[in-house]
Design a protein around this motif. Structure first.
Motif, PDB file in Angstrom:
ATOM      1  N   LYS A 142      24.638  -0.451 123.715  1.00  0.00           N
ATOM      2  CA  LYS A 142      24.962  -0.597 122.289  1.00  0.00           C
ATOM      3  C   LYS A 142      24.782   0.728 121.550  1.00  0.00           C
ATOM      4  CE  LYS A 142      23.879  -5.504 121.502  1.00  0.00           C
ATOM      5  NZ  LYS A 142      22.984  -6.432 120.775  1.00  0.00           N
ATOM      6  N   LYS A 143      23.740   1.430 121.885  1.00  0.00           N
ATOM      7  CA  LYS A 143      23.474   2.713 121.246  1.00  0.00           C
ATOM      8  C   LYS A 143      24.616   3.694 121.494  1.00  0.00           C
ATOM      9  CE  LYS A 143      20.042   6.438 121.084  1.00  0.00           C
ATOM     10  NZ  LYS A 143      18.764   6.949 121.655  1.00  0.00           N
ATOM     11  N   GLU A 144      25.099   3.733 122.732  1.00  0.00           N
ATOM     12  CA  GLU A 144      26.210   4.636 123.062  1.00  0.00           C
ATOM     13  C   GLU A 144      27.466   4.253 122.280  1.00  0.00           C
ATOM     14  OE1 GLU A 144      26.271   7.329 124.984  1.00  0.00           O
ATOM     15  OE2 GLU A 144      24.152   7.170 125.542  1.00  0.00           O
ATOM     16  N   LYS A 180      29.088 -12.212 123.848  1.00  0.00           N
ATOM     17  CA  LYS A 180      28.106 -12.832 122.954  1.00  0.00           C
ATOM     18  C   LYS A 180      27.286 -11.769 122.216  1.00  0.00           C
ATOM     19  CE  LYS A 180      23.902 -15.635 123.160  1.00  0.00           C
ATOM     20  NZ  LYS A 180      22.936 -16.326 124.046  1.00  0.00           N
ATOM     21  N   GLU A 181      26.881 -10.708 122.925  1.00  0.00           N
ATOM     22  CA  GLU A 181      26.006  -9.697 122.343  1.00  0.00           C
ATOM     23  C   GLU A 181      26.746  -8.707 121.444  1.00  0.00           C
ATOM     24  OE1 GLU A 181      22.761  -9.493 122.462  1.00  0.00           O
ATOM     25  OE2 GLU A 181      22.576 -11.300 123.686  1.00  0.00           O
ATOM     26  N   LEU A 182      28.054  -8.560 121.626  1.00  0.00           N
ATOM     27  CA  LEU A 182      28.809  -7.547 120.878  1.00  0.00           C
ATOM     28  C   LEU A 182      29.697  -8.130 119.773  1.00  0.00           C
ATOM     29  CD1 LEU A 182      29.999  -5.260 123.841  1.00  0.00           C
ATOM     30  CD2 LEU A 182      28.054  -4.876 122.322  1.00  0.00           C
ATOM     31  N   LYS A 183      29.861  -9.438 119.746  1.00  0.00           N
ATOM     32  CA  LYS A 183      30.843 -10.027 118.828  1.00  0.00           C
ATOM     33  C   LYS A 183      30.487  -9.823 117.351  1.00  0.00           C
ATOM     34  CE  LYS A 183      28.878 -14.702 118.841  1.00  0.00           C
ATOM     35  NZ  LYS A 183      29.147 -16.124 119.163  1.00  0.00           N
ATOM     36  N   ASP A 184      29.217  -9.575 117.033  1.00  0.00           N
ATOM     37  CA  ASP A 184      28.835  -9.335 115.639  1.00  0.00           C
ATOM     38  C   ASP A 184      29.182  -7.924 115.181  1.00  0.00           C
ATOM     39  OD1 ASP A 184      27.851 -11.892 115.462  1.00  0.00           O
ATOM     40  OD2 ASP A 184      25.790 -11.313 115.973  1.00  0.00           O
ATOM     41  N   PHE A 185      29.521  -7.038 116.136  1.00  0.00           N
ATOM     42  CA  PHE A 185      29.812  -5.637 115.806  1.00  0.00           C
ATOM     43  C   PHE A 185      31.284  -5.278 116.028  1.00  0.00           C
ATOM     44  CE2 PHE A 185      25.490  -6.108 117.378  1.00  0.00           C
ATOM     45  CZ  PHE A 185      24.740  -5.549 116.347  1.00  0.00           C
TER      46      PHE A 185
END
Length: 715
Positions: A655-657, A684-689
């Motif tokens: 996510k940081k990258e 699931k982990e990236l859908k908010d971004f």
């Protein structure tokens, strides 16, 4: 050796054999022949080593032009006649050397012949006045043999050529009577007197006008190499016969050239590898090749590559090129057994095998089915990686269209021996013990395979090669190959607990028995089940690879996989205590494919619900249940360890990258993973971004269309 006076070049004896027997006791050897080629000398010169004098009288020319010159020479003066004969003889020598085999044997024999001519051990003359069809060979005995016979004469149909001495069916007779010898030698001497000396002409022609001269420049040698290497391509028809293309289809020259080359290869060798690197359009090349070849085509490919909803599938390509559905069929590689057993391949002329490298193990049932399907067909192997782990992987694929001991490969009739020699090069070497030497020999073997074999049956280019050779056409078509950067590793640092759990997991997996997937190995009597035992060992090896892959893919996917393993073990242990166990007899290749795809649910279904053989628990030794329990306990321990992990350092670093790398922030991104569960986890982990499209082999048609709309530059 035959005792008859007659020699017919049959299986018992050739004229070359008879010469080898007779010439060794001669002091001179006189030849009168309608046609003289150096190949005749090449066939017998070892037998002439002790012969002091050899005279060769060419009765008629070596080609039609020389004969015409000899005819016209009757009206010429003696000087003009000699000049014309020498000129035409030089022409015949050049022609012979142009057509001769470029080999060390040819060079050595011509060199020896020239040496003997210069030393006057051999003398050559050409008879200019009229046709002489006679073929006479006179062997005058040496001093030691003269007490028995003056000499021997052989006459008949054989010219002084390789085919005359040992190839063609001929009819010659050997004469040993003194009167026959005297008559033949007398006639030869009369003709010899009238012959035009051409020995010096031979030497001059060889030295200055053939490829055996010593004045060839490096540049000329380079041009000769290029011509020989590309001879077939230069002499072939460089256009496609079928120009029917879909609307808006770009006729790329590099693809058309590949099809032309592949057509030449398949017509000559019954099969071809189309092995351009990924992304150059091998599907279209295979489709156009089938257009050129004609006939009916059976395509065998992974399911997603024959799916009619996939715009990059074989089915779609054939539809775009207006193939009639009755002339083509598309079948999944998962049903090879049905295709073979039901004879679905009958009536088809061309077999396209996509992802051909997956059929590199000829000991499997799947390979046996494929071999049956390909028999007597034109075989088109599509793969960007034809050579994987071992030389035998490559050999297995070649055997689908080539005979092992009667191949059509130039200068390589026995492919089996060739691969045997390559494997012998590696004998005694180990990558673990000496990786440098092992890699060096492996690289040498690969080079030999490319030069001697693959160049004749494979079409393979890289993007750089395409750009270098077809830059003008690519510019014209407005096609650009993007520069691909080298992979950049992203490192994440585990916290102390993650590190402890990870290391402990690796240690537990090292001692894991995989007993659930190896029941045959625990039977008290296994002598008659050796093949099944080996298959089970391979299944357990694949399971081990799967666990490690899931651990490397994501913590989430690994946890899910461990849960499944525990479920399968508990179910099997329960079955063991029921007193009976079903050992699966399902298709080993299907199981292996499901494991490779990470589809453990299908593996379970095949193993537990498929056809199987019933055993009693007492048929197994006690170690079986002990190992099953030990494996289960290790799985539970791994599960408990991972439940203590509340963070995911790998995900956090990823996510940081994504948030900080300028090259990634404003561009579309594609994330590849082998695990569908990792794919679901990332969504699931990236859908908010981000707006995330999750796509896999089980995705719907709408999801596929969404991907195409967002990432296909042509849409």
């Amino acid at each position: 050796m035959s005792n008859t006076k007659f020699i017919d070049n049959g299986p018992e004896e050739t004229l070359q054999d008879r010469f080898a027997l007779r010439i060794k006791n001669t002091q001179s050897f006189d030849v009168l022949s309608g046609y003289f080629y150096s190949s005749g000398f090449k066939a017998i010169y070892p037998s002439l080593e002790n012969t002091k004098k050899i005279r060769i009288l060419v009765g008629i020319s070596t080609d039609y032009k020389t004969l015409e010159a000899v005819k016209s020479a009757k009206e010429l003066s003696s000087t003009e006649k000699e000049k014309e004969v020498r000129k035409e003889y030089a022409s015949s020598v050049k022609k012979e050397l142009e057509e001769a085999e470029d080999s060390l044997e040819t060079e050595e024999s011509v060199s020896k012949f020239k040496e003997w001519v210069i030393s006057e051990r051999i003398e050559i003359r050409a008879y200019p006045d009229q046709k002489i069809h006679s073929k006479v060979y006179i062997m005058t005995a040496d001093e030691q043999t003269k007490s028995f016979t003056k000499g021997t004469v052989i006459t008949g149909s054989s010219n002084f050529t390789e085919s005359g001495l040992r190839g063609n069916i001929e009819f010659n007779v050997e004469l040993k009577d003194e009167a026959d010898y005297d008559y033949a030698l007398g006639q030869f001497e009369e003709l010899w007197k009238k012959g035009v000396p051409i020995s010096d002409q031979y030497v001059q022609t060889i030295n200055h006008e053939t490829w055996l001269n010593d004045r060839v420049t490096p540049y000329e040698l380079y041009l000769k190499f290029l011509y020989e290497y590309f001879r077939e391509e230069l002499n072939e028809n460089a256009t496609l016969t079928n120009s029917n293309r879909p609307p808006n289809f770009k006729p790329l020259q590099y693809q058309e050239d590949a099809v032309i080359n592949a057509k030449r290869i398949i017509n000559k060798h019954k099969g071809v590898f189309i092995s351009d690197v990924v992304g150059l359009g091998k599907t279209y090349m295979g489709t156009m090749l089938c257009q050129e070849l004609g006939g009916k085509t059976l395509v065998i490919a992974p399911p997603n590559l024959i799916d009619e909803t996939n715009p990059g599938s074989w089915r779609k390509a054939f539809e775009e090129f207006n193939f009639s559905l009755k002339d083509c069929r598309f079948r999944s590689k998962g049903v090879l057994d049905q295709i073979a057993e039901k004879g679905e391949f009958k009536g088809y002329d061309n077999i396209i095998i996509d992802e051909a490298h997956t059929y590199r193990n000829e000991s499997t049932e799947t390979y046996g089915h494929l071999s049956r399907i390909c028999k007597d067909k034109r075989v088109i192997l599509i793969t960007a990686t034809p050579y994987n782990n071992k030389l035998d992987d490559l050999l297995a694929q070649i055997k689908l269209f080539q005979g092992l001991t009667n191949s059509t490969i130039p200068n390589l009739p026995n492919i089996a021996n060739f691969f045997r020699e390559l494997n012998l090069n590696l004998k005694g070497l180990s990558y673990k013990e000496d990786p440098n030497e092992y890699s060096k020999v492996t690289e040498q073997n690969a080079k030999l395979a490319r030069i001697k074999l693959l160049k004749h049956i494979m079409v393979r280019r890289t993007r750089n090669e395409i750009q270098d050779s077809y830059s003008d056409d690519l510019i014209k078509q407005n096609i650009i190959f993007p520069d691909v950067l080298a992979p950049i590793p992203i490192y994440c640092e585990f916290d102390s607990n993650e590190n402890k759990v990870f290391v402990n997991t690796i240690e537990l997996l090292k001692s894991f028995k995989y007993a659930r997937y190896r029941p045959i190995n625990y039977l008290k009597k296994v002598n008659h089940l050796k093949a099944e035992k080996n298959r089970e060992n391979q299944i357990s090896a694949f399971m081990k690879i799967l666990l490690v892959k899931r651990l490397e893919s994501s913590f989430w996917a690994f946890k899910k996989t461990i849960d499944r393993f525990i479920e399968y073990y508990e179910s099997f242990i329960k079955q063991y205590y029921s007193g009976q166990i079903i050992v699966s007899k399902e298709n080993y290749e299907k199981i292996k494919q499901y494991i490779s795809d990470g589809n453990l649910d299908e593996v379970k279904k095949l193993i537990e619900d498929g056809k199987g053989e019933l055993y009693k628990s007492v048929d197994f030794n006690d170690k079986f249940i002990d190992d099953l329990k030990e494996d289960r306990e290790k799985l539970i321990q791994i599960k408990n360890d991972w439940e203590s992990i509340k963070t995911d350092s790998k995900l956090m670093q990823f996510k940081k990258e994504l948030e900080e790398d300028k090259n990634l922030i404003n561009n579309k991104k594609i994330i590849f993973t082998e695990s569908k569960e990792t794919c679901d986890y990332l969504q699931k982990e990236l859908k908010d971004f981000y707006r995330v499209i999750n796509f896999s082999g089980s995705s719907s048609r709408n999801q596929r269309s969404d991907v195409i709309h967002n990432f296909d530059a042509g849409v």
